[in-house]
Scaffold this motif. Structure first.
Motif, PDB file in Angstrom:
ATOM      1  N   GLU A 248       0.820  -1.215   0.000  1.00  0.00           N
ATOM      2  CA  GLU A 248       0.000   0.000   0.000  1.00  0.00           C
ATOM      3  C   GLU A 248       0.849   1.258   0.000  1.00  0.00           C
ATOM      4  O   GLU A 248       0.395   2.337  -0.370  1.00  0.00           O
ATOM      5  CB  GLU A 248      -0.917   0.016   1.229  1.00  0.00           C
ATOM      6  CG  GLU A 248      -2.048  -0.978   1.128  1.00  0.00           C
ATOM      7  CD  GLU A 248      -2.760  -1.197   2.458  1.00  0.00           C
ATOM      8  OE1 GLU A 248      -2.463  -0.470   3.427  1.00  0.00           O
ATOM      9  OE2 GLU A 248      -3.601  -2.104   2.513  1.00  0.00           O
ATOM     10  N   ILE A 249       2.084   1.125   0.442  1.00  0.00           N
ATOM     11  CA  ILE A 249       2.924   2.313   0.505  1.00  0.00           C
ATOM     12  C   ILE A 249       3.781   2.482  -0.743  1.00  0.00           C
ATOM     13  O   ILE A 249       3.836   3.554  -1.323  1.00  0.00           O
ATOM     14  CB  ILE A 249       3.795   2.287   1.782  1.00  0.00           C
ATOM     15  CG1 ILE A 249       2.869   2.424   2.999  1.00  0.00           C
ATOM     16  CG2 ILE A 249       4.843   3.414   1.753  1.00  0.00           C
ATOM     17  CD1 ILE A 249       3.569   2.416   4.334  1.00  0.00           C
TER      18      ILE A 249
ATOM     19  N   SER B 164       2.779   7.704   0.295  1.00  0.00           N
ATOM     20  CA  SER B 164       2.785   6.507  -0.554  1.00  0.00           C
ATOM     21  C   SER B 164       3.307   6.811  -1.949  1.00  0.00           C
ATOM     22  O   SER B 164       3.372   7.967  -2.376  1.00  0.00           O
ATOM     23  CB  SER B 164       1.362   5.953  -0.685  1.00  0.00           C
ATOM     24  OG  SER B 164       0.540   6.917  -1.317  1.00  0.00           O
ATOM     25  N   ASN B 165       3.680   5.737  -2.636  1.00  0.00           N
ATOM     26  CA  ASN B 165       4.147   5.835  -4.020  1.00  0.00           C
ATOM     27  C   ASN B 165       3.234   5.018  -4.912  1.00  0.00           C
ATOM     28  O   ASN B 165       2.818   3.924  -4.556  1.00  0.00           O
ATOM     29  CB  ASN B 165       5.577   5.277  -4.135  1.00  0.00           C
ATOM     30  CG  ASN B 165       5.976   5.029  -5.575  1.00  0.00           C
ATOM     31  OD1 ASN B 165       6.102   5.962  -6.367  1.00  0.00           O
ATOM     32  ND2 ASN B 165       6.146   3.753  -5.943  1.00  0.00           N
ATOM     33  N   HIS B 166       2.949   5.563  -6.095  1.00  0.00           N
ATOM     34  CA  HIS B 166       2.218   4.764  -7.081  1.00  0.00           C
ATOM     35  C   HIS B 166       3.081   4.602  -8.325  1.00  0.00           C
ATOM     36  O   HIS B 166       3.530   5.577  -8.917  1.00  0.00           O
ATOM     37  CB  HIS B 166       0.897   5.447  -7.443  1.00  0.00           C
ATOM     38  CG  HIS B 166       0.095   4.662  -8.444  1.00  0.00           C
ATOM     39  ND1 HIS B 166      -0.620   3.546  -8.078  1.00  0.00           N
ATOM     40  CD2 HIS B 166      -0.067   4.814  -9.764  1.00  0.00           C
ATOM     41  CE1 HIS B 166      -1.202   3.043  -9.155  1.00  0.00           C
ATOM     42  NE2 HIS B 166      -0.890   3.790 -10.194  1.00  0.00           N
ATOM     43  N   SER B 167       3.342   3.333  -8.726  1.00  0.00           N
ATOM     44  CA  SER B 167       4.099   3.065  -9.953  1.00  0.00           C
ATOM     45  C   SER B 167       3.196   2.396 -10.968  1.00  0.00           C
ATOM     46  O   SER B 167       2.230   1.713 -10.593  1.00  0.00           O
ATOM     47  CB  SER B 167       5.286   2.137  -9.668  1.00  0.00           C
ATOM     48  OG  SER B 167       6.155   2.707  -8.724  1.00  0.00           O
ATOM     49  N   PHE B 168       3.510   2.566 -12.253  1.00  0.00           N
ATOM     50  CA  PHE B 168       2.673   1.983 -13.311  1.00  0.00           C
ATOM     51  C   PHE B 168       3.197   0.646 -13.826  1.00  0.00           C
ATOM     52  O   PHE B 168       2.446  -0.237 -14.171  1.00  0.00           O
ATOM     53  CB  PHE B 168       2.567   2.941 -14.507  1.00  0.00           C
ATOM     54  CG  PHE B 168       2.062   4.305 -14.145  1.00  0.00           C
ATOM     55  CD1 PHE B 168       0.790   4.469 -13.605  1.00  0.00           C
ATOM     56  CD2 PHE B 168       2.859   5.422 -14.329  1.00  0.00           C
ATOM     57  CE1 PHE B 168       0.316   5.732 -13.278  1.00  0.00           C
ATOM     58  CE2 PHE B 168       2.391   6.686 -14.001  1.00  0.00           C
ATOM     59  CZ  PHE B 168       1.118   6.832 -13.477  1.00  0.00           C
ATOM     60  N   TYR B 169       4.536   0.540 -13.944  1.00  0.00           N
ATOM     61  CA  TYR B 169       5.110  -0.602 -14.653  1.00  0.00           C
ATOM     62  C   TYR B 169       6.175  -1.324 -13.845  1.00  0.00           C
ATOM     63  O   TYR B 169       6.816  -0.728 -12.973  1.00  0.00           O
ATOM     64  CB  TYR B 169       5.771  -0.136 -15.961  1.00  0.00           C
ATOM     65  CG  TYR B 169       4.800   0.386 -16.982  1.00  0.00           C
ATOM     66  CD1 TYR B 169       4.146  -0.476 -17.853  1.00  0.00           C
ATOM     67  CD2 TYR B 169       4.526   1.750 -17.072  1.00  0.00           C
ATOM     68  CE1 TYR B 169       3.246   0.004 -18.799  1.00  0.00           C
ATOM     69  CE2 TYR B 169       3.625   2.234 -18.018  1.00  0.00           C
ATOM     70  CZ  TYR B 169       2.991   1.348 -18.865  1.00  0.00           C
ATOM     71  OH  TYR B 169       2.107   1.815 -19.794  1.00  0.00           O
TER      72      TYR B 169
ATOM     73  N   ARG C  64      12.237   9.467   0.511  1.00  0.00           N
ATOM     74  CA  ARG C  64      12.291   9.842   1.925  1.00  0.00           C
ATOM     75  C   ARG C  64      13.112  11.120   2.116  1.00  0.00           C
ATOM     76  O   ARG C  64      12.762  11.979   2.918  1.00  0.00           O
ATOM     77  CB  ARG C  64      12.881   8.705   2.771  1.00  0.00           C
ATOM     78  CG  ARG C  64      11.834   7.869   3.484  1.00  0.00           C
ATOM     79  CD  ARG C  64      11.225   6.859   2.597  1.00  0.00           C
ATOM     80  NE  ARG C  64      10.167   6.069   3.213  1.00  0.00           N
ATOM     81  CZ  ARG C  64       9.547   5.076   2.578  1.00  0.00           C
ATOM     82  NH1 ARG C  64       9.862   4.792   1.328  1.00  0.00           N
ATOM     83  NH2 ARG C  64       8.595   4.393   3.175  1.00  0.00           N
ATOM     84  N   LEU C  65      14.216  11.222   1.356  1.00  0.00           N
ATOM     85  CA  LEU C  65      15.036  12.428   1.468  1.00  0.00           C
ATOM     86  C   LEU C  65      14.289  13.642   0.918  1.00  0.00           C
ATOM     87  O   LEU C  65      14.319  14.723   1.503  1.00  0.00           O
ATOM     88  CB  LEU C  65      16.359  12.234   0.717  1.00  0.00           C
ATOM     89  CG  LEU C  65      17.330  11.215   1.329  1.00  0.00           C
ATOM     90  CD1 LEU C  65      18.533  11.006   0.419  1.00  0.00           C
ATOM     91  CD2 LEU C  65      17.774  11.656   2.717  1.00  0.00           C
TER      92      LEU C  65
ATOM     93  N   SER D 288       2.239  16.522   3.805  1.00  0.00           N
ATOM     94  CA  SER D 288       2.307  15.146   3.349  1.00  0.00           C
ATOM     95  C   SER D 288       2.856  15.086   1.926  1.00  0.00           C
ATOM     96  O   SER D 288       2.777  16.071   1.173  1.00  0.00           O
ATOM     97  CB  SER D 288       0.930  14.477   3.418  1.00  0.00           C
ATOM     98  OG  SER D 288       0.197  14.740   2.241  1.00  0.00           O
ATOM     99  N   VAL D 289       3.463  13.937   1.574  1.00  0.00           N
ATOM    100  CA  VAL D 289       4.071  13.764   0.253  1.00  0.00           C
ATOM    101  C   VAL D 289       3.622  12.436  -0.335  1.00  0.00           C
ATOM    102  O   VAL D 289       3.656  11.395   0.335  1.00  0.00           O
ATOM    103  CB  VAL D 289       5.619  13.782   0.348  1.00  0.00           C
ATOM    104  CG1 VAL D 289       6.245  13.451  -0.996  1.00  0.00           C
ATOM    105  CG2 VAL D 289       6.113  15.129   0.850  1.00  0.00           C
ATOM    106  N   LYS D 290       3.165  12.486  -1.574  1.00  0.00           N
ATOM    107  CA  LYS D 290       2.904  11.257  -2.313  1.00  0.00           C
ATOM    108  C   LYS D 290       3.793  11.275  -3.546  1.00  0.00           C
ATOM    109  O   LYS D 290       4.244  12.349  -3.966  1.00  0.00           O
ATOM    110  CB  LYS D 290       1.444  11.201  -2.767  1.00  0.00           C
ATOM    111  CG  LYS D 290       0.454  10.991  -1.630  1.00  0.00           C
ATOM    112  CD  LYS D 290      -0.961  10.948  -2.179  1.00  0.00           C
ATOM    113  CE  LYS D 290      -1.959  10.810  -1.025  1.00  0.00           C
ATOM    114  NZ  LYS D 290      -3.347  10.872  -1.519  1.00  0.00           N
TER     115      LYS D 290
END
Lengths: 221, 434
Positions: A45-46, A70-75, A197-198, A210-212
């Motif tokens: 989820e993260i 959280s991070n969202h990746s496509f591939y 994170r940095l 907050s950061v996504k």
């Protein structure tokens, strides 16, 4: 209706009746697009890592508390994607960012962040590459960027080992104001999450709450 | 590093050149000009642009040759104006004790003369005629006169095969082999063997330009490779083309005397070329392994079987493996390509299924050859002639069977058979066959 595949320069084609209804021919030919593997199925989820069942992976559980959400990746970062990103980022084939514009626009809309911020490059790296790959992904997606960070000179992240990355020293520093805002960061690859994170810590210094992130590919197993 | 030793004759971008103490020895020009033209590869159609942090403009760049490093509107191309390295002692001395066939002899003399006079010449030599040997005398003379010579080939494996052969006959002039990732890329030699791609990095460097397999992919399809050959040769230079299967337009030009050419219609070993048989096999896309081909395979010890596409070949493979475990398949992206070809050579593989990737450049003594689906448009006249040329190449096994299994004859098939028959007839007439 025809156009050229962005990767192999072969022809891509759609039925003429489809063009009549405003459908555009794809940017990649069938052969090139079949090598790109979308992330589907359960994932962390993260960080978007593929997992047996949805939850939080051990790496993410181990990170210190952060405003990084959280991070969202496509591939998947497979061989084809590796070649594609190398051609985009290192060879400098800017136009390949068009391949992801739609995905990024859609995902950014869903994330509902206040600001979109690119990951900065150091001055010397920027001169070497002629463009910042993160900004190159934001622009064709039609998003408004806000430059909140800058970066000191350092060694390339991609040449570092996992341990070196996870303990890497801060090279980002705030140059803008994000007081009380949520920030979306866009980049090409998510590997260990150390960069994000940095970036998040520097954005926190800029006042962000907050950061996504959106990244094209999720590397690592 | 001595800059002249790697720079002489090349034209390179900013990122490729070292910091030099004397910039007066460099000539420069922009990488692109308007209307958009890439000076490195000649591309005029495939460009993109972006806001550039180096020049501050919306900066166009060439997408065609970007894999060799980016040429943008703010890229500078650099050429070396300083002295070129001298030829080594004894350059061009030929260490070769072989003899030329009568057909080779005539071609060798014509090549030598064309090189001497700075002219263009084409050698049309059937598969197995021995076209490399035809070059030796001309190259030798050119090197002895202080000329710089390049042999350009379409693919890296051809370059890697040619280099040691030339090394052994010109030991005093060790050639450099250039292809993507080659260890020789910073070395100077008056004798260069290069992929046509790598010639994009040269500028008016060669007095003699030899283009091997001029009919082969990708050279014929890629205008920038033809541009590269022209850019890499000096304004006054000779140009030699080698081919086993010229395109129909070239054949016509040769026939009508519009193109200076020497034909070698017979093989070095003086046996005729195997003439392909054509055999209808029904809808092979359905059957994948037509009964006719199973029948054909019964008395064959070693066979190459060509398929038009990877997909149909992959589906056919398990069906072949049912009748014999010693069956393999190869295609261009196969990571084990080299190993499988080697296993075929050693006789550990009886039947090798392949795409057109093995249509040229390989010799398997004693092999028979079949094409399944020879009506497919990938099998052009020249592809079919090349494929047929795999059989009967070695002097020990100078015969072999070639069969085109088809689901409807094409012009290309008919023309291929005709071309081979005509070569045999000419070979006979000129006394080049026993």
């Amino acid at each position: 209706m025809r156009r050229r595949c962005l990767l192999c320069d072969g022809e891509t084609e759609i039925q003429s009746w489809a063009a009549f209804f405003g459908v555009k021919p794809p940017l990649l030919c069938e052969n090139c697009s079949k090598g790109l593997q979308k992330l589907t199925g359960p994932s962390c989820e993260i960080c978007s890592r593929s997992m047996k069942e949805t939850g939080i992976c051990t790496d993410c559980a181990a990170w210190d508390k952060s405003i990084f959400h959280s991070n969202h990746s496509f591939y998947h970062y497979n061989d084809v994607m590796q070649d594609l990103i190398a051609r985009f980022k290192y060879r400098g084939d800017y136009v390949l960012a068009d391949l992801f514009a739609q995905d990024i626009r859609r995902a950014a809309r869903e994330m509902k962040c206040d600001l979109v911020c690119p990951v900065p490059l150091s001055v010397s790296r920027l001169a070497e590459r002629r463009f910042n790959q993160s900004e190159a992904l934001i622009e064709p997606a039609g998003l408004q960027k806000t430059l909140l960070l800058a970066r000191r000179e350092s060694n390339k992240q991609s040449k570092k080992s996992r341990a070196e990355r996870v303990t890497a020293r801060q090279t980002f520093y705030p140059v803008g104001d994000a007081s009380g805002k949520s920030v979306l960061v866009i980049d090409d690859i998510y590997t260990t999450g150390a960069t994000m994170r940095l970036v998040s810590r520097a954005l926190e210094q800029a006042g962000a709450v907050s950061v996504k992130s959106i990244t094209i590919a999720r590397s690592g197993s | 590093m001595n800059p002249s030793s790697f720079f002489a004759g090349r034209e390179l971008i900013d990122e490729e050149i070292p910091v030099l103490s004397d910039v007066n020895l460099l000539a420069t020009r922009p990488g692109l000009s308007y209307p958009l033209l890439c000076h490195r590869c000649g591309n005029t159609t495939n460009f993109a642009s972006h806001p550039c942090t180096r020049c501050g403009t919306s900066c166009p760049y060439c997408r065609n040759c970007i894999q060799m490093g980016k040429v943008s509107s703010c890229t500078t191309l650099y050429r070396w104006l300083g002295p070129h390295p001298a030829h080594p002692e004894g350059a061009g001395t030929l260490h070769w004790s072989g003899t030329l066939s009568d057909g080779q002899q005539a071609a060798s003399e014509n090549v030598r003369r064309a090189i001497h006079n700075g002219q263009e010449h084409t050698v049309w030599a059937v598969a197995g005629a021995g076209k490399t040997e035809v070059l030796f005398r001309g190259i030798s003379e050119a090197l002895q006169q202080g000329k710089r010579v390049c042999i350009a080939a379409p693919r890296a494996d051809v370059v890697r095969e040619l280099a040691p052969r030339l090394q052994s006959v010109f030991p005093d002039t060790p050639p450099v082999a250039l292809y993507g990732g080659s260890p020789d890329r910073n070395t100077y030699s008056p004798l260069v063997i290069s992929t046509t791609h790598q010639l994009l990095r040269f500028y008016e460097a060669f007095d003699v330009m030899i283009v091997d397999e001029v009919d082969a992919f990708p050279y014929t399809f890629d205008a920038s490779l033809q541009f590269a050959v022209q850019k890499a040769r000096k304004k006054e230079s000779s140009l030699i083309y080698l081919t086993a299967t010229p395109e129909p337009a070239w054949q016509e030009d040769i026939q009508y005397g519009k193109r200076e050419a020497t034909l070698i219609p017979a093989r070095y070993h003086r046996h005729p070329l195997p003439v392909p048989e054509t055999k209808w096999c029904g809808n092979w896309k359905k059957s994948l392994v037509p009964a006719a081909i199973l029948d054909w395979l019964k008395d064959k010890n070693k066979a190459l079987v060509f398929y038009p596409h990877i997909e149909t070949m992959d589906k056919a493979l398990p069906l072949f493996q049912k009748i014999d475990s010693r069956v393999e398949s190869v295609h261009a992206q196969d990571p084990l390509r080299k190993e499988k070809v080697e296993a075929m050579r050693r006789g550990e593989v009886r039947i090798l299924l392949t795409t057109t990737i093995l249509e040229r450049g390989v010799t398997f003594p004693g092999v028979d050859v079949a094409v399944v689906g020879s009506e497919d448009r990938i099998f052009t006249e020249s592809a079919l002639v090349q494929i047929a040329g795999r059989a009967g190449r070695s002097a020990d096994c100078p015969t072999g069977k070639v069969t085109f299994f088809h689901y409807g004859k094409t012009n290309a098939m008919v023309r291929a058979v005709k071309q081979i028959q005509q070569m045999n007839r000419l070979g006979e007439e000129r006394g080049l066959l026993d």
